[in-house]
Design a protein around this motif. Structure first.
Motif, PDB file in Angstrom:
ATOM      1  N   ILE A   1       0.852  -1.237  -0.015  1.00 54.40           N
ATOM      2  CA  ILE A   1       0.304   0.026  -0.194  1.00 54.40           C
ATOM      3  C   ILE A   1       0.923   1.170   0.102  1.00 54.40           C
TER       4      ILE A   1
ATOM      5  N   PRO B   1      -2.452  12.125   2.773  1.00 53.49           N
ATOM      6  CA  PRO B   1      -2.232  10.734   2.676  1.00 53.49           C
ATOM      7  C   PRO B   1      -3.012   9.808   1.872  1.00 53.49           C
ATOM      8  N   LEU B   2      -4.326  10.245   1.423  1.00 49.02           N
ATOM      9  CA  LEU B   2      -5.222   9.292   0.774  1.00 49.02           C
ATOM     10  C   LEU B   2      -5.010   9.862  -0.751  1.00 49.02           C
TER      11      LEU B   2
ATOM     12  N   TYR C   1      -3.839   5.209  -3.078  1.00 48.88           N
ATOM     13  CA  TYR C   1      -4.963   4.306  -2.215  1.00 48.88           C
ATOM     14  C   TYR C   1      -6.160   4.274  -3.150  1.00 48.88           C
ATOM     15  N   LEU C   2      -6.193   5.277  -4.048  1.00 51.60           N
ATOM     16  CA  LEU C   2      -7.538   5.019  -5.140  1.00 51.60           C
ATOM     17  C   LEU C   2      -6.978   4.076  -5.959  1.00 51.60           C
TER      18      LEU C   2
ATOM     19  N   MET D   1      -8.133   0.757  -4.620  1.00 48.75           N
ATOM     20  CA  MET D   1      -9.820   0.663  -4.711  1.00 48.75           C
ATOM     21  C   MET D   1     -10.341   0.323  -5.971  1.00 48.75           C
TER      22      MET D   1
ATOM     23  N   LEU E   1      -9.290  -3.434  -6.622  1.00 47.21           N
ATOM     24  CA  LEU E   1     -10.270  -4.135  -5.962  1.00 47.21           C
ATOM     25  C   LEU E   1     -11.679  -4.245  -6.534  1.00 47.21           C
TER      26      LEU E   1
ATOM     27  N   GLU F   1     -15.386  12.242  -2.623  1.00 48.24           N
ATOM     28  CA  GLU F   1     -14.842  11.300  -1.927  1.00 48.24           C
ATOM     29  C   GLU F   1     -16.016  10.240  -1.119  1.00 48.24           C
ATOM     30  N   MET F   2     -17.173  11.209  -0.517  1.00 49.21           N
ATOM     31  CA  MET F   2     -18.075  10.532   0.042  1.00 49.21           C
ATOM     32  C   MET F   2     -18.656   9.391  -0.897  1.00 49.21           C
TER      33      MET F   2
ATOM     34  N   PHE G   1     -17.807   8.141  -3.491  1.00 46.55           N
ATOM     35  CA  PHE G   1     -16.943   7.107  -3.577  1.00 46.55           C
ATOM     36  C   PHE G   1     -16.929   5.934  -2.800  1.00 46.55           C
ATOM     37  N   GLY G   2     -16.635   6.781  -1.510  1.00 43.81           N
ATOM     38  CA  GLY G   2     -16.532   5.542  -0.241  1.00 43.81           C
ATOM     39  C   GLY G   2     -17.755   4.740  -0.198  1.00 43.81           C
ATOM     40  N   VAL G   3     -18.978   5.479  -0.433  1.00 44.27           N
ATOM     41  CA  VAL G   3     -20.251   4.750  -0.449  1.00 44.27           C
ATOM     42  C   VAL G   3     -20.253   3.518  -1.312  1.00 44.27           C
TER      43      VAL G   3
ATOM     44  N   ILE H   1     -17.826   2.397  -3.214  1.00 48.28           N
ATOM     45  CA  ILE H   1     -16.992   1.221  -3.161  1.00 48.28           C
ATOM     46  C   ILE H   1     -17.620   0.126  -2.088  1.00 48.28           C
ATOM     47  N   LEU H   2     -18.107   0.409  -0.946  1.00 44.49           N
ATOM     48  CA  LEU H   2     -18.809  -0.401  -0.157  1.00 44.49           C
ATOM     49  C   LEU H   2     -19.877  -1.341  -0.674  1.00 44.49           C
TER      50      LEU H   2
END
Lengths: 306, 350
Positions: free
Chosen positions: B81, B273-274, B278-279, B282, B285, B323-324, B326-328, B330-331
């Motif tokens: 990572i 740092p993100l 990190y992207l 993701m 995956l 970002e928000m 994208f996070g949702v 991804i999950l």
């Protein structure tokens, strides 16, 4: 000479204060990892914890409510992580990182939406313990806010929890050999849910320290890598609560030192100085690692066979 | 199309839709925004004009490289990572080459040298944790993560100190010479030749896994360590090889940003740092560790990032939405994969 002593006491004292977020987060991470879940989402959980404590503190003017909220929301994020990696058996790294991204996004977003800039909250009072505050030096060191004391008291409590209670035994067993634990009638899934929720609650508290006990404002990305370091502290601690205390104080102190050396006018560029905690982390990691391996089933989802 | 394949594609799409739905609810209930207008802004800002599409594709190139870097490492279950550190190292060395070599060199020479040296630089940064893993057993997740911070601060040191442009009021390096710039694919846009490199890299990685012994060994090492060892695969060598390629690919993302988009390295060169590293993990995956899947995810993410920016500018929606969202998403996508696998299993085995 007196100056040097004051300097040392000052930096030790603020180092202990700064170790609080590391300590909360790494204590939770110790429990989660002992049960087999690597929670890489710590940074995001801390950020959301920091923001929710800040928000509730401004809205209700109640620190207690703020702390409870950060715990509940941290726990909810732990539950979310649990559902993803325990029930759905998703890759723990992916879910952890997604939570970090989500946490960064939602805190930036809601902060701009609700507060714009310049809102401040009242900081937690520093408390001196009677009798102890009479002792020179130690009395000076132990003038911290309530969260720091809670974090320190949690160290023996979590130690007893992990090593002396049935549920602690179950947590350790599902992290080492879930199959064997299952065959002995331990509900692997339930134990892992409990562990990751504890991890989330503690991460939330660690974040709350930043807004209620340290800065009194919320800044986007204010955790500044503390979540990641807490994960390293967990390894340095060799997955042990007492070790987490030592590791957290070490990093709290190093973090404080990097700021303080600057103020002394020592001619080292700040940027180079800032690499110090991470270099220390890698070196200690390499030294420590060979001696104690991580929980056997870390990052392995448990699939129940019939 | 059989029912199974239909399910395979339908369920992740439903996952994405669910992510958008939750996000829409947030928009409507939290900020009383008009979701149709908001998403319209997002689409317009990302795919509405040639220059916006160019922005999306150029970001796609960068994230594809870090995505492929993660892909090859994660296939071998070597969890690198450290994409960020390798990206910054690649970027700094690209600037160094672009500012120090004689400016009358032809562009292809510049590009080839930069490509090779950046790759090696990233590989070198990635090799340190790989060696630590092989020699001492130190877990790469943590060493690569720490290295991200170390390299980041070295980058800050370089742009504020030794490599700083003395004439600039801001902390930034000198710009690279014109001959070192990656040619633009569409004139006057940010779409640069690095996009072609990214596509080539996707195909090469695909071929490596489909046709070569190396790919087979990486796959074997990742699926069952013990079986791989019995069949004669040297695990240490495997880890080193994988780290080498992975680090090199991530560094090329840095090179793309320098030689294709920004032409110099300034403060805030890439998110940290993100950031892209990190992207990349993701997108790899969500792309199910498939090179083409990674490319498609990188494209989708770039639409969200570029369009999300446009959305916040064009409406009263605050920053951070991309970002928000994208996070949702991804999950939901990860969750939906697992759901679709289970449905597939049930259909197969009843």
């Amino acid at each position: 000479m007196a100056d040097l002593l004051t300097f040392i006491i000052l930096s030790l004292s603020s180092g202990i204060g700064l170790s609080t977020p590391y300590l909360f987060a790494s204590l939770g991470e110790v429990i989660a990892e002992r049960s087999g879940i690597l929670n890489l989402g710590l940074e995001g959980m801390m950020l959301i914890g920091a923001f929710s404590a800040f928000t509730v503190s401004i809205w209700t003017k109640s620190t207690e409510m703020a702390l409870v909220t950060s715990m509940i929301i941290g726990g909810a994020l732990g539950l979310l992580m649990g559902i993803m990696v325990i029930k759905l058996k998703a890759n723990q790294i992916a879910v952890g990182l997604a939570i970090v991204v989500f946490g960064m996004g939602i805190t930036v977003f809601l902060n701009l939406l609700w507060f714009g800039r310049g809102q401040t909250t009242t900081l937690l009072q520093k408390i001196s313990i009677p009798i102890i505050n009479q002792i020179p030096i130690i009395g000076d060191l132990l003038r911290q806010n309530i969260l720091t004391y809670i974090a320190i008291i949690l160290v023996p409590i979590m130690s007893i929890f992990l090593y002396r209670t049935t549920i602690g035994l179950k947590i350790r067993s599902v992290g080492e050999n879930p199959k064997a634990a299952d065959s002995l009638g331990v509900n692997v899934f339930k134990i892992r849910y409990i562990s990751i929720i504890i991890g989330g609650v503690f991460a939330g508290l660690g974040g709350a320290y930043l807004t209620l006990g340290f800065l009194s404002i919320f800044m986007p990305g204010m955790t500044a890598g503390m979540g990641w370091i807490a994960i390293v502290v967990t390894i340095l601690a060799r997955w042990d609560p007492k070790g987490a205390l030592v590791g957290s104080i070490l990093f709290g102190f190093v973090t404080d030192l990097t700021v303080r050396i600057q103020s002394l006018g020592v001619q080292i560029p700040l940027t180079i100085l800032n690499t110090l905690p991470y270099i220390v982390a890698i070196v200690v990691l390499v030294i420590v690692y060979g001696k104690r391996q991580p929980p056997n089933a870390l990052m392995e989802p448990y699939i129940k066979t019939k | 199309m059989s029912k199974e394949t239909l399910f395979k594609y339908l369920i992740p799409i439903l996952g994405i839709a669910a992510g958008f739905l939750i996000f829409t609810l947030i928009l409507v209930f939290l900020i009383n925004a008009d979701p149709i207008f908001a998403f319209g802004e997002m689409l317009r800002g990302s795919l509405g004009s040639v220059s916006n599409i160019a922005k999306v594709l150029s970001k796609t190139a960068t994230i594809t490289f870090t995505g492929l870097a993660a892909l090859i490492a994660f296939r071998a279950k070597y969890f690198n990572i450290g994409g960020e550190s390798q990206l910054f190292a690649g970027a700094m060395i690209s600037v160094l080459i672009g500012t120090t070599l004689p400016s009358n060199l032809p562009t292809p020479i510049f590009i080839i040298i930069t490509l090779l040296v950046a790759f090696l630089m990233g590989a070198a940064v990635a090799l340190l944790p790989a060696f630590l893993k092989v020699k001492t057993g130190a877990n790469e997740v943590f060493t690569t993560m720490m290295l991200n911070f170390i390299v980041y601060y070295i980058y800050l040191f370089l742009i504020t100190g030794p490599m700083r442009d003395p004439r600039s009021p801001d902390a930034q390096t000198l710009p690279i010479v014109e001959a070192a710039e990656l040619p633009q694919l569409i004139p006057k846009t940010v779409l640069h030749f690095g996009f072609i490199f990214a596509i080539v890299a996707v195909i090469v990685i695909y071929i490596i896994f489909k046709k070569t012994l190396l790919g087979y060994n990486i796959q074997a090492a990742g699926s069952n360590v013990r079986a791989a060892q019995y069949s004669g695969i040297n695990m240490s060598k495997m880890i080193i090889t994988v780290a080498f390629i992975s680090g090199g690919l991530a560094a090329l993302a840095g090179m793309c940003e320098v030689n294709g988009v920004q032409y110099l390295v300034a403060y805030g060169f890439a998110p940290f740092p993100l950031g892209y590293g990190y992207l990349g993990i993701m997108v790899a995956l969500t792309g199910k560790l498939n090179p083409f899947g990674t490319l498609i995810s990188a494209f989708g993410l770039s639409i969200l990032l570029v369009g999300g920016k446009a959305m916040t500018i064009g409406t009263n929606i605050p920053d951070g939405v991309a970002e928000m969202l994208f996070g949702v998403i991804i999950l939901f996508v990860i969750g939906s994969y697992i759901a679709s696998d289970r449905i597939g299993m049930r259909r197969k085995y009843g």
